[in-house]
Design a protein around this motif. Structure first.
Motif, PDB file in Angstrom:
ATOM      1  N   UNK A  49      21.661  26.687  -6.538  1.00  0.00           N
ATOM      2  CA  UNK A  49      21.404  26.824  -5.104  1.00  0.00           C
ATOM      3  C   UNK A  49      21.176  25.462  -4.459  1.00  0.00           C
ATOM      4  N   UNK A  50      20.348  24.627  -5.081  1.00  0.00           N
ATOM      5  CA  UNK A  50      19.994  23.344  -4.469  1.00  0.00           C
ATOM      6  C   UNK A  50      21.173  22.376  -4.464  1.00  0.00           C
ATOM      7  N   UNK A  51      21.948  22.334  -5.534  1.00  0.00           N
ATOM      8  CA  UNK A  51      23.072  21.396  -5.563  1.00  0.00           C
ATOM      9  C   UNK A  51      24.178  21.810  -4.600  1.00  0.00           C
ATOM     10  N   UNK A  52      24.475  23.111  -4.559  1.00  0.00           N
ATOM     11  CA  UNK A  52      25.492  23.584  -3.615  1.00  0.00           C
ATOM     12  C   UNK A  52      25.016  23.382  -2.186  1.00  0.00           C
ATOM     13  N   UNK A  53      23.736  23.655  -1.946  1.00  0.00           N
ATOM     14  CA  UNK A  53      23.187  23.421  -0.616  1.00  0.00           C
ATOM     15  C   UNK A  53      23.260  21.957  -0.222  1.00  0.00           C
ATOM     16  N   UNK A  54      22.989  21.067  -1.176  1.00  0.00           N
ATOM     17  CA  UNK A  54      23.068  19.631  -0.900  1.00  0.00           C
ATOM     18  C   UNK A  54      24.486  19.218  -0.530  1.00  0.00           C
ATOM     19  N   UNK A  55      25.472  19.681  -1.310  1.00  0.00           N
ATOM     20  CA  UNK A  55      26.861  19.334  -1.024  1.00  0.00           C
ATOM     21  C   UNK A  55      27.290  19.870   0.337  1.00  0.00           C
ATOM     22  N   UNK A  56      26.899  21.106   0.627  1.00  0.00           N
ATOM     23  CA  UNK A  56      27.279  21.702   1.913  1.00  0.00           C
ATOM     24  C   UNK A  56      26.630  20.966   3.084  1.00  0.00           C
ATOM     25  N   UNK A  57      25.377  20.566   2.946  1.00  0.00           N
ATOM     26  CA  UNK A  57      24.681  19.837   4.011  1.00  0.00           C
ATOM     27  C   UNK A  57      25.347  18.482   4.264  1.00  0.00           C
ATOM     28  N   UNK A  58      25.820  17.832   3.174  1.00  0.00           N
ATOM     29  CA  UNK A  58      26.466  16.530   3.325  1.00  0.00           C
ATOM     30  C   UNK A  58      27.840  16.629   3.993  1.00  0.00           C
ATOM     31  N   UNK A  59      28.484  17.808   3.886  1.00  0.00           N
ATOM     32  CA  UNK A  59      29.874  17.901   4.350  1.00  0.00           C
ATOM     33  C   UNK A  59      30.048  18.770   5.595  1.00  0.00           C
ATOM     34  N   UNK A  60      29.560  20.006   5.559  1.00  0.00           N
ATOM     35  CA  UNK A  60      29.900  20.977   6.607  1.00  0.00           C
ATOM     36  C   UNK A  60      29.506  20.555   8.020  1.00  0.00           C
ATOM     37  N   UNK A  61      28.263  20.102   8.276  1.00  0.00           N
ATOM     38  CA  UNK A  61      27.929  19.722   9.659  1.00  0.00           C
ATOM     39  C   UNK A  61      28.776  18.569  10.184  1.00  0.00           C
ATOM     40  N   UNK A  62      29.020  17.571   9.329  1.00  0.00           N
ATOM     41  CA  UNK A  62      29.821  16.418   9.768  1.00  0.00           C
ATOM     42  C   UNK A  62      31.270  16.816   9.979  1.00  0.00           C
ATOM     43  N   UNK A  63      31.791  17.687   9.119  1.00  0.00           N
ATOM     44  CA  UNK A  63      33.183  18.134   9.297  1.00  0.00           C
ATOM     45  C   UNK A  63      33.329  18.938  10.591  1.00  0.00           C
ATOM     46  N   UNK A  64      32.359  19.785  10.870  1.00  0.00           N
ATOM     47  CA  UNK A  64      32.422  20.609  12.094  1.00  0.00           C
ATOM     48  C   UNK A  64      32.397  19.758  13.349  1.00  0.00           C
ATOM     49  N   UNK A  65      31.733  18.623  13.276  1.00  0.00           N
ATOM     50  CA  UNK A  65      31.652  17.729  14.440  1.00  0.00           C
ATOM     51  C   UNK A  65      32.851  16.784  14.536  1.00  0.00           C
ATOM     52  N   UNK A  66      33.780  16.864  13.606  1.00  0.00           N
ATOM     53  CA  UNK A  66      34.968  16.034  13.654  1.00  0.00           C
ATOM     54  C   UNK A  66      34.792  14.631  13.107  1.00  0.00           C
ATOM     55  N   UNK A  67      33.701  14.395  12.378  1.00  0.00           N
ATOM     56  CA  UNK A  67      33.451  13.051  11.852  1.00  0.00           C
ATOM     57  C   UNK A  67      34.537  12.631  10.870  1.00  0.00           C
TER      58      UNK A  67
END
Length: 413
Positions: free
Chosen positions: A120-138
């Protein structure tokens, strides 16, 4: 009932809070891109169903880990942008991991909380590092090799975090030094860990271009790798069983008490862990401890109770050299034979493994039949002999290991 270490409670609580929050948000908002969520959920479930249950490995479910990480780093599906967020990634992976664990739990082989907390923690960490920035077009400006390297970098960072978590949980559970545990975890990343990271990145990139049909295609290499690791683990297990059987020859012949080699090997491995030996060094130490008395088979008259620590130094060395010669004939790693051969040398000239075997063997022999006060008495005798016979750092490490076990000796037999 023993209390769980505070560090374990902290990690489990953090994972539980993240899981509960993710499930609550996902239930309220509903699943985005349900076919994609279902496909990755099935992949993680299959990975958990095929998890290793017999061998002690760093990643028990490599396919499940790769599928979970690729979902966390998924930005497109066949060229269409995805909109699942961090909470959906955690919720889908958690539900799939729990579903895939049902058969193992029914057989009494289910994953411990540590496994689920790490997932849970590792998948959550990876998702936090990628999903918000990808959604914002970074990451819109990242294309081709640059984007692939980005995913690999995020996966490498996630793997490092997972290694820290695994080492912290092992440290809390066993009280072994954190540094050597972390070193072993990082070393293991070069094996199955690198395959998991590479497969996770390839899956995310392939699904972005070809769609969900890429998942079964790119799962096959990792499944074959997992099969190879299973065979390798089976060979290692067979090798250890063969060595254990050879070690019992002295017990069957009446030269040593029943269970002596097993007890010395277990306690030696614990001391080696406390002193920070690496996994390969621990393997050599364990094998040498199992076979440390095999040279006694050359004796015409057995030593009473197999207590070689009471023999003259010259006789101890003769038995050790004969034991090393026997070990070399078995095809075992030559390093094991060296430890067996040198266990009777002056401790300042011995390798660390030989120092450990010598001290632990003497402790077990002295404490075995001395009654309730035997362990304390034996340990005190070893401390008094540190000037000439036993390495002081090994004796102190042995004392720490025994203190964690309330100065008790493993049961005989």
């Amino acid at each position: 009932m023993s209390r769980r270490p505070p560090l374990t409670v902290l990690i489990h609580t953090a994972a539980a809070l993240l899981a509960a929050g993710s499930l609550a948000v996902t239930c309220r908002t509903g699943l985005q891109e349900r076919p994609t969520a279902l496909a990755f959920g099935v992949l993680v479930t299959v990975g958990e169903l095929s998890r290793w249950t017999g061998a002690r490995v760093r990643e028990a479910a490599p396919l499940g880990a790769a599928g979970a990480l690729s979902y966390a780093l998924l930005g497109e599906d066949a060229g269409r942008p995805t909109h699942h967020g961090v909470t959906q990634v955690v919720a889908v992976v958690l539900a799939a991991a729990l579903l895939g664990s049902v058969p193992h739990v029914a057989r009494g082989q289910g994953p411990v909380l540590d496994h689920l907390a790490r997932r849970v923690l590792t998948v959550g960490f990876a998702a936090v590092c990628f999903q918000p920035l990808y959604s914002r077009g970074v990451f819109d400006a990242w294309h081709g090799p640059a984007y692939a390297l980005l995913l690999l970098a995020l996966l490498a960072l996630t793997a490092l975090c997972d290694a820290v978590l695994a080492a912290a949980l092992a440290h809390a559970r066993t009280e072994w030094p954190f540094g050597p545990l972390l070193r072993d975890e990082l070393h293991a990343l070069l094996g199955i860990g690198s395959a998991v990271c590479a497969t996770g990145a390839v899956m995310a990139l392939a699904v972005a271009v070809a769609g969900l049909w890429a998942l079964p295609v790119f799962s096959l290499p990792l499944l074959l790798t997992q099969l190879s690791f299973r065979r390798y683990a089976a060979v290692r297990t067979t090798n250890r069983q063969t060595i254990a059987s050879l070690a019992r020859a002295t017990e069957i012949a009446g030269y040593t008490p029943a269970g002596h080699a097993r007890r010395v090997a277990g306690l030696s491995r614990a001391v080696g862990r406390d002193l920070g030996l690496t996994r390969p060094e621990l393997t050599v130490l364990e094998y040498a401890a199992l076979m440390h008395d095999i040279g006694q088979l050359s004796l015409v008259d057995p030593v009473p109770a197999g207590a070689t620590a009471l023999l003259p130094t010259a006789e101890q060395r003769r038995i050790a050299l004969l034991g090393g010669a026997v070990v070399r004939q078995t095809g075992v790693d030559a390093a094991v034979a060296v430890v067996v051969e040198r266990q009777a040398d002056p401790y300042r000239e011995q390798p660390v493994a030989a120092r450990i075997v010598r001290a632990v063997n003497a402790y077990e022999e002295k404490a075995r039949d001395a009654g309730p006060g035997g362990p304390l008495t034996a340990l005190e005798e070893l401390r008094l002999a540190t000037a000439e016979e036993y390495a002081p750092e090994v004796v102190e490490s042995l004392a720490r290991v025994l203190a964690r076990d309330s100065l008790t000796l493993p049961s005989a037999g």
